[in-house]
Design a protein around this motif. Structure first.
Motif, PDB file in Angstrom:
ATOM      1  N   ARG A 208       0.721  -1.344  -0.070  1.00 33.85           N
ATOM      2  CA  ARG A 208      -0.193   0.012  -0.062  1.00 33.85           C
ATOM      3  C   ARG A 208       0.703   1.281  -0.099  1.00 33.85           C
ATOM      4  O   ARG A 208       0.268   2.216   0.206  1.00 33.85           O
ATOM      5  N   LEU A 209       2.073   1.025  -0.283  1.00 33.46           N
ATOM      6  CA  LEU A 209       2.947   2.384  -0.532  1.00 33.46           C
ATOM      7  C   LEU A 209       2.393   3.403  -1.254  1.00 33.46           C
ATOM      8  O   LEU A 209       2.597   4.586  -1.047  1.00 33.46           O
ATOM      9  N   HIS A 210       1.929   2.968  -2.211  1.00 29.50           N
ATOM     10  CA  HIS A 210       1.531   3.984  -3.188  1.00 29.50           C
ATOM     11  C   HIS A 210       0.121   4.980  -2.648  1.00 29.50           C
ATOM     12  O   HIS A 210       0.081   6.156  -2.928  1.00 29.50           O
ATOM     13  N   GLU A 211      -0.140   4.648  -1.438  1.00 28.58           N
ATOM     14  CA  GLU A 211      -1.148   5.327  -0.771  1.00 28.58           C
ATOM     15  C   GLU A 211      -0.651   6.485   0.124  1.00 28.58           C
ATOM     16  O   GLU A 211      -1.323   7.308   0.563  1.00 28.58           O
ATOM     17  N   LEU A 212       1.022   6.266   0.030  1.00 26.78           N
ATOM     18  CA  LEU A 212       1.628   7.422   0.966  1.00 26.78           C
ATOM     19  C   LEU A 212       2.320   8.518   0.200  1.00 26.78           C
ATOM     20  O   LEU A 212       2.797   7.982  -1.039  1.00 26.78           O
ATOM     21  N   ASN A 213       2.352   9.739   0.441  1.00 23.85           N
ATOM     22  CA  ASN A 213       2.986  10.706  -0.244  1.00 23.85           C
ATOM     23  C   ASN A 213       4.412  10.830   0.323  1.00 23.85           C
ATOM     24  O   ASN A 213       4.578  11.450   1.431  1.00 23.85           O
ATOM     25  N   PRO A 214       5.476  10.648  -0.480  1.00 25.72           N
ATOM     26  CA  PRO A 214       6.792  10.808   0.119  1.00 25.72           C
ATOM     27  C   PRO A 214       7.030  12.340   0.657  1.00 25.72           C
ATOM     28  O   PRO A 214       8.071  12.290   1.266  1.00 25.72           O
ATOM     29  N   SER A 215       6.405  13.058   0.166  1.00 26.76           N
ATOM     30  CA  SER A 215       6.814  14.384   0.506  1.00 26.76           C
ATOM     31  C   SER A 215       5.888  14.931   1.710  1.00 26.76           C
ATOM     32  O   SER A 215       6.179  15.842   2.508  1.00 26.76           O
ATOM     33  N   GLN A 216       4.983  14.166   2.220  1.00 31.99           N
ATOM     34  CA  GLN A 216       4.079  14.409   3.455  1.00 31.99           C
ATOM     35  C   GLN A 216       5.133  13.765   4.633  1.00 31.99           C
ATOM     36  O   GLN A 216       5.317  12.829   4.724  1.00 31.99           O
ATOM     37  N   PRO A 217       4.980  15.049   5.678  1.00 34.39           N
ATOM     38  CA  PRO A 217       5.721  14.351   6.956  1.00 34.39           C
ATOM     39  C   PRO A 217       4.940  13.589   7.592  1.00 34.39           C
ATOM     40  O   PRO A 217       3.671  13.628   7.842  1.00 34.39           O
ATOM     41  N   LEU A 218       5.586  12.397   7.945  1.00 32.73           N
ATOM     42  CA  LEU A 218       4.663  11.322   8.748  1.00 32.73           C
ATOM     43  C   LEU A 218       5.401  11.184  10.148  1.00 32.73           C
ATOM     44  O   LEU A 218       6.612  10.981  10.216  1.00 32.73           O
ATOM     45  N   ALA A 219       4.768  10.789  11.161  1.00 38.26           N
ATOM     46  CA  ALA A 219       4.929  10.434  12.310  1.00 38.26           C
ATOM     47  C   ALA A 219       4.375   8.937  12.538  1.00 38.26           C
ATOM     48  O   ALA A 219       3.418   8.967  12.416  1.00 38.26           O
ATOM     49  N   CYS A 220       5.478   7.991  12.731  1.00 37.28           N
ATOM     50  CA  CYS A 220       4.708   6.552  12.802  1.00 37.28           C
ATOM     51  C   CYS A 220       4.676   6.276  14.208  1.00 37.28           C
ATOM     52  O   CYS A 220       5.269   6.573  15.042  1.00 37.28           O
ATOM     53  N   LEU A 221       3.333   5.565  14.354  1.00 38.26           N
ATOM     54  CA  LEU A 221       2.853   5.076  15.671  1.00 38.26           C
ATOM     55  C   LEU A 221       2.599   3.426  15.611  1.00 38.26           C
ATOM     56  O   LEU A 221       2.250   3.060  14.514  1.00 38.26           O
ATOM     57  N   CYS A 222       3.052   2.797  16.651  1.00 41.62           N
ATOM     58  CA  CYS A 222       2.716   1.536  17.061  1.00 41.62           C
ATOM     59  C   CYS A 222       2.350   1.312  18.390  1.00 41.62           C
ATOM     60  O   CYS A 222       1.975   2.438  19.208  1.00 41.62           O
ATOM     61  N   HIS A 223       2.513  -0.007  19.005  1.00 38.03           N
ATOM     62  CA  HIS A 223       2.178   0.021  20.278  1.00 38.03           C
ATOM     63  C   HIS A 223       3.318   0.468  21.370  1.00 38.03           C
ATOM     64  O   HIS A 223       2.999   1.211  22.188  1.00 38.03           O
ATOM     65  N   HIS A 224       4.557   0.052  21.217  1.00 34.65           N
ATOM     66  CA  HIS A 224       5.652   0.686  22.036  1.00 34.65           C
ATOM     67  C   HIS A 224       6.583   1.608  21.161  1.00 34.65           C
ATOM     68  O   HIS A 224       7.422   2.190  21.838  1.00 34.65           O
ATOM     69  N   GLY A 225       6.673   1.468  19.780  1.00 35.46           N
ATOM     70  CA  GLY A 225       7.678   2.086  19.040  1.00 35.46           C
ATOM     71  C   GLY A 225       8.645   1.215  18.268  1.00 35.46           C
ATOM     72  O   GLY A 225       9.218   1.847  17.401  1.00 35.46           O
ATOM     73  N   ALA A 226       8.604   0.083  18.204  1.00 36.17           N
ATOM     74  CA  ALA A 226       9.561  -0.764  17.623  1.00 36.17           C
ATOM     75  C   ALA A 226       8.983  -1.049  16.183  1.00 36.17           C
ATOM     76  O   ALA A 226       9.865  -0.850  15.142  1.00 36.17           O
ATOM     77  N   ARG A 227       7.896  -1.499  16.083  1.00 36.63           N
ATOM     78  CA  ARG A 227       7.224  -1.626  14.364  1.00 36.63           C
ATOM     79  C   ARG A 227       7.334  -0.111  13.632  1.00 36.63           C
ATOM     80  O   ARG A 227       7.724  -0.335  12.584  1.00 36.63           O
ATOM     81  N   SER A 228       6.946   0.636  14.432  1.00 41.13           N
ATOM     82  CA  SER A 228       6.928   1.962  13.753  1.00 41.13           C
ATOM     83  C   SER A 228       8.311   2.538  13.510  1.00 41.13           C
ATOM     84  O   SER A 228       8.449   2.982  12.225  1.00 41.13           O
ATOM     85  N   MET A 229       9.198   2.074  14.034  1.00 37.98           N
ATOM     86  CA  MET A 229      10.574   2.702  13.752  1.00 37.98           C
ATOM     87  C   MET A 229      11.088   1.808  12.663  1.00 37.98           C
ATOM     88  O   MET A 229      11.662   2.329  11.642  1.00 37.98           O
ATOM     89  N   GLN A 230      10.707   0.409  12.319  1.00 41.75           N
ATOM     90  CA  GLN A 230      10.925  -0.382  11.351  1.00 41.75           C
ATOM     91  C   GLN A 230      10.251   0.231  10.073  1.00 41.75           C
ATOM     92  O   GLN A 230      10.829   0.100   9.136  1.00 41.75           O
ATOM     93  N   VAL A 231       8.866   0.706  10.169  1.00 40.49           N
ATOM     94  CA  VAL A 231       8.396   1.310   9.196  1.00 40.49           C
ATOM     95  C   VAL A 231       8.876   2.604   8.620  1.00 40.49           C
ATOM     96  O   VAL A 231       9.138   2.773   7.491  1.00 40.49           O
ATOM     97  N   ALA A 232       9.356   3.491   9.729  1.00 39.67           N
ATOM     98  CA  ALA A 232      10.035   4.781   9.204  1.00 39.67           C
ATOM     99  C   ALA A 232      11.537   4.359   8.552  1.00 39.67           C
ATOM    100  O   ALA A 232      11.745   5.197   7.493  1.00 39.67           O
ATOM    101  N   TYR A 233      12.189   3.442   8.938  1.00 39.96           N
ATOM    102  CA  TYR A 233      13.301   2.964   8.274  1.00 39.96           C
ATOM    103  C   TYR A 233      13.098   2.641   6.972  1.00 39.96           C
ATOM    104  O   TYR A 233      13.970   2.943   5.770  1.00 39.96           O
TER     105      TYR A 233
END
Length: 113
Positions: free
Chosen positions: A57-82
């Motif tokens: 679903r990457l095509h649903e996200l805009n690469p120029s839009q600032p994104l703050a990633c969120l999950c339960h504790h921060g590990a999955r969201s960090m992987q997504v951010a990378y």
């Protein structure tokens, strides 16, 4: 580098990246987790895409839009951010402590699980 921000710092981060576009929080938790606890989108767009389907679903996200990633504790969201950083997304943050910390720092009505 991907910014590590606490939930209590999100508002300041959102303000700091507005010049790059309308910022959003990307919640990468599973649908069952969203049913248990979710945040209110106040001053930002809330996008919910589970971590496992981000590539499809990457095509649903805009690469120029600032994104703050969120999950339960921060590990999955960090992987997504990378993952997003490697695909040309430039304005990224990881919400350290995830929704668990959100409940403790921002909105105690958000259930902890």
């Amino acid at each position: 580098m991907i910014a590590q921000i606490r939930p209590s710092q999100l508002a300041a981060w959102l303000e700091s990246v507005k010049e790059f576009g309308s910022p959003a929080v990307l919640d990468v938790r599973e649908p069952c987790e969203l049913q248990m606890a979710s945040i209110k989108a106040e001053g930002f767009e809330l996008i919910t895409i589970p971590m496992g389907v981000i590539p499809a679903r990457l095509h649903e996200l805009n690469p120029s839009q600032p994104l703050a990633c969120l999950c339960h504790h921060g590990a999955r969201s960090m992987q997504v951010a990378y993952f997003l950083k490697a695909r040309g997304f430039n304005h990224l943050a990881n919400i350290a402590g995830g929704i668990n910390a959100w409940s403790a720092e921002v909105d105690p009505t958000v259930p902890r699980y």
